[in-house]
Design an enzyme around this catalytic site. Structure first.
Site, short mmCIF file in Angstrom:
data_model
loop_
_atom_site.label_atom_id
_atom_site.label_comp_id
_atom_site.label_asym_id
_atom_site.label_seq_id
_atom_site.Cartn_x
_atom_site.Cartn_y
_atom_site.Cartn_z
N GLY A 38 30.97 2.42 -23.60
CA GLY A 38 29.82 1.81 -22.95
C GLY A 38 29.20 2.70 -21.89
O GLY A 38 29.54 3.87 -21.75
N THR A 77 28.14 -0.32 -15.70
CA THR A 77 28.37 -1.74 -15.51
C THR A 77 28.62 -2.01 -14.04
O THR A 77 29.20 -1.17 -13.34
CB THR A 77 29.60 -2.22 -16.33
OG1 THR A 77 29.36 -1.98 -17.72
CG2 THR A 77 29.85 -3.70 -16.13
N ALA A 106 29.57 -8.50 -20.30
CA ALA A 106 29.66 -7.10 -20.72
C ALA A 106 31.03 -6.86 -21.35
O ALA A 106 32.02 -7.50 -20.97
CB ALA A 106 29.47 -6.17 -19.52
N GLY A 111 38.14 -4.18 -20.79
CA GLY A 111 37.93 -5.45 -21.47
C GLY A 111 36.53 -5.97 -21.32
O GLY A 111 35.58 -5.39 -21.84
N CYS A 129 24.10 -1.07 -19.02
CA CYS A 129 24.31 -0.67 -20.42
C CYS A 129 23.11 0.08 -21.00
O CYS A 129 22.92 0.14 -22.22
CB CYS A 129 24.66 -1.88 -21.29
SG CYS A 129 26.18 -2.69 -20.76
#
Length: 239
Positions: free
Chosen positions: A90, A93, A168, A181, A199
């Site tokens: 990713g 965040t 997320a 996670g 993101c």
């Protein structure tokens, strides 16, 4: 067991196939470095057969994390909060108070070595959990996470429905054991997301359970997560 920050509570749930999953809840705010240390240690113990799989529920102080696909231009306010290289999948965040972070330390050696299926199960778990509060979550091609449609808003310029991100997802695997996670927004300060392009997606916003008008507490969400877990995550393991 080590107490990271605040009060740590743990309970163990036995899965139908006799695997054990420890549910760990840490009250207060857990420093990010302490969380990474704990997860890496737990992953090593799971691999060595010295510990059960674990789901860890916590909150962080305000911070940004950069995944392996993070682009420097997407960190629009680099001096606002600490920034950590997460080494998970990713992009950027935000984590902070009022957001439930769910770290999943699960053994894909037992659950099937299928990363896509595992991520899909995580997404389904979030969607099932949101459904307990009357929300319909969605996953969208090319947009990581779980999204909530906002029909009360005008559509986007290309006709797409307005949507906000509520959860997320970003994982890392070591010897086929997961860590990092997902995170679900309960009542974080949504303005804190403005220091990044979450993101890497610019056309959509961010929401939370409380922002959607639901008086949901962190404890309410935890109960829903536990209730939904087996139906989605249990099926990943062979009988």
């Amino acid at each position: 067991m080590q107490v990271i920050a605040g009060t740590l509570r743990q309970e163990t749930a036995q899965r139908a196939n006799q695997q054990m999953v420890d549910w760990i809840v840490t009250d207060g705010l857990t420093p990010y470095e302490d969380a990474v240390f704990f997860m890496e240690k737990r992953v090593a113990e799971i691999h060595a057969g010295q510990a059960n799989e674990a789901i860890w529920l916590l909150e962080h102080p305000p911070l940004y994390t950069a995944g392996t696909s993070a682009k420097p231009a997407d960190l629009t306010d680099p001096d606002r909060f600490p920034v950590y290289e997460a080494h998970r999948g990713g992009q950027y965040t935000y984590h902070g108070p009022g957001q439930r972070v769910v770290y999943v330390m699960l053994d894909l050696n037992r659950r099937g070595r299928d990363v896509r299926a595992f991520v899909a199960a995580l997404e389904g778990w979030v969607i099932d959990t949101l459904g307990q509060f009357g929300l319909t979550g969605h996953v969208r091609p090319g947009r990581v996470g779980v999204w909530i449609e906002r029909p009360e808003r005008p559509p986007l310029s290309d006709g797409r429905m307005a949507e906000d991100k509520i959860a997320a997802i970003g994982i890392r695997l070591r010897r086929w054991i997961s860590f990092h996670g997902l995170s679900i927004n309960v009542e974080p300060e949504l303005e804190h997301f403005s220091g990044i392009i979450p993101c890497g997606i610019t056309d959509y916003g961010v929401t939370s359970l409380v922002d959607l008008g639901l008086p949901v507490t962190m404890d309410d969400l935890d109960v829903a997560l536990k209730t939904s877990f087996e139906a989605r995550m249990g099926r990943n393991a062979p009988a």
